[in-house]
Structure formats: C-alpha cells, structure tokens
Design a protein around this motif. Structure first.
Motif, PDB file in Angstrom:
ATOM      1  N   THR A 200       1.786  -2.792   5.124  1.00 24.21           N
ATOM      2  CA  THR A 200       3.124  -2.699   4.533  1.00 24.21           C
ATOM      3  C   THR A 200       3.665  -4.093   4.258  1.00 24.21           C
ATOM      4  O   THR A 200       4.214  -4.357   3.183  1.00 24.21           O
ATOM      5  CB  THR A 200       4.079  -1.938   5.469  1.00 24.21           C
ATOM      6  OG1 THR A 200       3.573  -0.622   5.709  1.00 24.21           O
ATOM      7  CG2 THR A 200       5.469  -1.817   4.851  1.00 24.21           C
ATOM      8  N   CYS A 201       3.489  -4.982   5.215  1.00 20.23           N
ATOM      9  CA  CYS A 201       3.949  -6.366   5.030  1.00 20.23           C
ATOM     10  C   CYS A 201       3.143  -7.094   3.959  1.00 20.23           C
ATOM     11  O   CYS A 201       3.669  -7.989   3.285  1.00 20.23           O
ATOM     12  CB  CYS A 201       3.850  -7.115   6.353  1.00 20.23           C
ATOM     13  SG  CYS A 201       4.955  -6.503   7.652  1.00 20.23           S
ATOM     14  N   LYS A 220       6.722   1.392   0.421  1.00 22.19           N
ATOM     15  CA  LYS A 220       7.178   0.825   1.687  1.00 22.19           C
ATOM     16  C   LYS A 220       8.148   1.725   2.461  1.00 22.19           C
ATOM     17  O   LYS A 220       7.993   1.895   3.676  1.00 22.19           O
ATOM     18  CB  LYS A 220       7.812  -0.551   1.450  1.00 22.19           C
ATOM     19  CG  LYS A 220       6.798  -1.664   1.236  1.00 22.19           C
ATOM     20  CD  LYS A 220       7.465  -3.026   1.281  1.00 22.19           C
ATOM     21  CE  LYS A 220       6.429  -4.141   1.192  1.00 22.19           C
ATOM     22  NZ  LYS A 220       7.046  -5.488   1.310  1.00 22.19           N
ATOM     23  N   PRO A 221       9.174   2.311   1.815  1.00 20.19           N
ATOM     24  CA  PRO A 221      10.126   3.125   2.580  1.00 20.19           C
ATOM     25  C   PRO A 221       9.457   4.294   3.308  1.00 20.19           C
ATOM     26  O   PRO A 221       9.739   4.540   4.489  1.00 20.19           O
ATOM     27  CB  PRO A 221      11.105   3.629   1.505  1.00 20.19           C
ATOM     28  CG  PRO A 221      11.030   2.589   0.430  1.00 20.19           C
ATOM     29  CD  PRO A 221       9.597   2.161   0.403  1.00 20.19           C
ATOM     30  N   LEU A 222       8.564   5.015   2.627  1.00 18.02           N
ATOM     31  CA  LEU A 222       7.894   6.157   3.254  1.00 18.02           C
ATOM     32  C   LEU A 222       6.904   5.683   4.312  1.00 18.02           C
ATOM     33  O   LEU A 222       6.743   6.329   5.358  1.00 18.02           O
ATOM     34  CB  LEU A 222       7.179   6.993   2.194  1.00 18.02           C
ATOM     35  CG  LEU A 222       6.500   8.288   2.699  1.00 18.02           C
ATOM     36  CD1 LEU A 222       7.489   9.158   3.463  1.00 18.02           C
ATOM     37  CD2 LEU A 222       5.891   9.058   1.536  1.00 18.02           C
ATOM     38  N   ALA A 223       6.236   4.555   4.073  1.00 15.58           N
ATOM     39  CA  ALA A 223       5.292   4.022   5.055  1.00 15.58           C
ATOM     40  C   ALA A 223       6.003   3.688   6.359  1.00 15.58           C
ATOM     41  O   ALA A 223       5.476   3.929   7.451  1.00 15.58           O
ATOM     42  CB  ALA A 223       4.603   2.781   4.487  1.00 15.58           C
ATOM     43  N   VAL A 224       7.215   3.147   6.261  1.00 20.82           N
ATOM     44  CA  VAL A 224       8.001   2.829   7.459  1.00 20.82           C
ATOM     45  C   VAL A 224       8.374   4.117   8.195  1.00 20.82           C
ATOM     46  O   VAL A 224       8.301   4.182   9.429  1.00 20.82           O
ATOM     47  CB  VAL A 224       9.267   2.034   7.085  1.00 20.82           C
ATOM     48  CG1 VAL A 224      10.181   1.878   8.299  1.00 20.82           C
ATOM     49  CG2 VAL A 224       8.881   0.659   6.537  1.00 20.82           C
ATOM     50  N   TYR A 268      12.273  -4.020  12.177  1.00 24.34           N
ATOM     51  CA  TYR A 268      11.177  -3.804  11.225  1.00 24.34           C
ATOM     52  C   TYR A 268      11.583  -2.805  10.152  1.00 24.34           C
ATOM     53  O   TYR A 268      11.211  -2.965   8.983  1.00 24.34           O
ATOM     54  CB  TYR A 268       9.931  -3.302  11.959  1.00 24.34           C
ATOM     55  CG  TYR A 268       8.824  -2.878  11.033  1.00 24.34           C
ATOM     56  CD1 TYR A 268       8.029  -3.815  10.388  1.00 24.34           C
ATOM     57  CD2 TYR A 268       8.578  -1.529  10.779  1.00 24.34           C
ATOM     58  CE1 TYR A 268       7.028  -3.434   9.519  1.00 24.34           C
ATOM     59  CE2 TYR A 268       7.582  -1.133   9.913  1.00 24.34           C
ATOM     60  CZ  TYR A 268       6.807  -2.090   9.283  1.00 24.34           C
ATOM     61  OH  TYR A 268       5.823  -1.693   8.418  1.00 24.34           O
ATOM     62  N   ARG A 269      12.340  -1.782  10.547  1.00 22.51           N
ATOM     63  CA  ARG A 269      12.786  -0.783   9.579  1.00 22.51           C
ATOM     64  C   ARG A 269      13.657  -1.422   8.494  1.00 22.51           C
ATOM     65  O   ARG A 269      13.609  -1.029   7.331  1.00 22.51           O
ATOM     66  CB  ARG A 269      13.569   0.323  10.302  1.00 22.51           C
ATOM     67  CG  ARG A 269      14.007   1.465   9.394  1.00 22.51           C
ATOM     68  CD  ARG A 269      14.511   2.640  10.212  1.00 22.51           C
ATOM     69  NE  ARG A 269      15.563   2.244  11.139  1.00 22.51           N
ATOM     70  CZ  ARG A 269      16.081   3.067  12.061  1.00 22.51           C
ATOM     71  NH1 ARG A 269      15.611   4.298  12.186  1.00 22.51           N
ATOM     72  NH2 ARG A 269      17.039   2.645  12.857  1.00 22.51           N
TER      73      ARG A 269
END
Length: 303
Positions: A200-201, A220-224, A268-269
């Motif tokens: 993600t990063c 990224k939003p869904l992965a978090v 992190y979120r």
C-alpha cells in the motif's frame, strides 16, 4: 567490490527479520507439545539452520531481482541498497548463489534423514521463495503475492516444524495438518497484513515498476479497510481456537495488545507512508507474530 560491510549485509540480507521465522518454528513445536507432548528431534534443529540460510538467500535475491527489473532509475539508484551503495552486481549474485547452494544441500540432508513429505514441502517453499521476485511475472507483481507469501511463511514453516517434532512417534494425517493450519492462521494473517501495508505504501513505486499487487486492484482506501478487518478477525479467531481446544488459554493474553495497537493503527489509516506509518503496522503485526508462539508454548507446558 569483494566484500560487504556489516551495515550492507544487515540491509541486503534483512537478517534482522530472521527471528520472526524462529518464532514461527517455535509455534510448530508448541503445537506438537500441546497436542502430543512431543520432543524436538535433531532434524528439527537442522530445519532451523535451513530456514535462517534460506531467509538470507531470498532477501538478497529479492534485492538483486528488484534492482535488475526496476524501470524507475530513482528506485535503482536511491532506494535499492545495490544501487545506492554501488554494490558489485556479480558479487551480490554470487553471494545469494552461495547461500542458496548451502541451504539446498542442507535441505537434501534433511530429506535424506526424514522422508519425501519434507522434500515435497521443501520444493514448494523454495519455489515460492525464489520466484517471489524472479521470472517474467514474479509473484511480487501479482495480486496473490500477499496471501501466498503469508501462507508460505505462517503455515508452511509451522507445519514442517510440527511434522519434524512428531513424525518419529506419530503418523501425521491430513486432519492433523488441517488443525495446524487453523492454529497458524494468526501468523498467516499478520504476515499478509505486513505485505499488504508494504505494498500500500509502495503503490506508486510498484506501478512505475510494473508490479500489480493486490493493492493495485483494491485501491488504497479499501486495502486499509482490509488490513484493519483482518487485524480484528485475528483476535476473534483466538477465542475460536481456545473454545475448540486447539490452543491453550494463555494465548488470550494477546487481547491486552489490542487497545494500544488499534489506537496506533489510526495513524496508518490516516496516512500510508513507508517511513512514518508503515513501521507502526510492522510493530503491531510483529508483536502478535512473536507473542502468539511464546504464549502458545507456555500454555503447552501446562497441558
């Protein structure tokens, strides 16, 4: 260049992450102790050496292949240890080949002293480790990378460790292996989360280098959200294991980690950054990967 400084070896081999593998091995033995009151065999300790050697091999190989395959010159010259420290590419290649040959020969010795089951599991493990970053479509460029690597590290190492602790006195059956998988699931999930957070990063960098990981498809939003959901589920799973009699009650002490880690994961979120917030995820997941085997082993002593 004909040698590595300690600092370069430290980063190139990522030897600092090797202790996590030792805790995974500990879980395999703890399961054997809890279920069958088994003692470790000499082959068990040979397996520990193989894992450490192969761990070094895979990490050096990954850095080597990432450097070779990179399209982004900034990554090659500023991020990757090989380009940043101007390491001789041939020396790096020979270094990982030496470690590969040694770990392979030790693996053959282990198979010779045990049986074909260990050989089959070893072949799968070697394949995943080496093809993670090798080939036209390396595993680390595919959306299955997180799940496959998490399973290979969290389950395969655990089940081989378990097998080596019990095979001399018990016939290992598929139901027994299935139980080991259920018990190792917290480790699989934590490894999955570590890789998911890392990718993600690194999403923009991965896209630049033609790597389409799971995050590429999720966004990224869904992965978090997936990472946080997996983290919560892992704690719920602890209750399931204890209630089902698959784990000692001592593993429930892990619940004390949840409030503080959940609070820290909020950073992190809000921001997925490799230098500032990824270490928070790594710390939270690694704490479970270390303490879960330790607490399981402690519980096995009172079983």
């Amino acid at each position: 260049m004909k040698q590595l400084t300690f600092k370069q070896f430290w980063e190139l081999s990522e030897i600092y992450t090797a202790p996590l593998n030792l805790f995974i091995i500990l879980l395999g033995y703890a399961i054997a102790k809890f279920q069958l009151n088994s003692l470790p065999s000499p082959e068990f300790f040979l397996f520990v050496l193989i894992i450490v050697m192969f761990h070094i091999t895979v990490n050096v190989f990954n850095h080597y292949m990432d450097y070779r395959n990179a399209s982004d010159e900034n990554y090659k010259q500023q991020t990757n240890i090989i380009g940043r420290d101007h390491l001789d590419l041939r020396f790096v290649r020979n270094f990982y080949l030496f470690n590969l040959i040694v770990s392979f020969l030790l693996g053959l010795l282990l198979v010779w002293r045990t049986n074909w089951v260990i050989g089959a599991l070893g072949v799968i493990g070697f394949y995943i480790g080496l093809f993670y970053s090798y080939g036209r479509r390396p595993l680390n460029s595919l959306p299955i990378a997180e799940a496959l690597t998490g399973t290979a590290s969290g389950f395969f190492i655990t089940v081989v460790s378990y097998y080596l602790a019990v095979y001399q006195t018990h016939v290992v059956t598929l139901p027994m292996i299935g139980k080991v998988f259920l018990i190792s699931l917290p480790l699989v999930l934590m490894m999955f989360n570590n890789l998911l957070a890392n990718n993600t990063c690194d999403l923009e960098e991965d896209i630049e280098n033609h790597r389409k990981t799971l995050v590429y498809y999720l966004g990224k939003p869904l992965a978090v959200k997936v990472l946080l959901s997996v983290y919560v589920f892992s704690f719920i799973w602890l209750f399931v294991l204890v209630i089902a009699g698959l784990a000692p009650w001592t593993v429930l002490f892990l619940l004390f980690l949840f409030p503080k880690n959940w609070q820290s994961l909020k950073k992190y979120r809000a921001l997925q950054d490799k230098k500032t917030t990824f270490p928070i995820v790594l710390k939270a997941m690694s704490a479970i990967m270390v303490l879960y085997p330790v607490l399981y082993f402690i519980g096995s002593l009172f079983a």
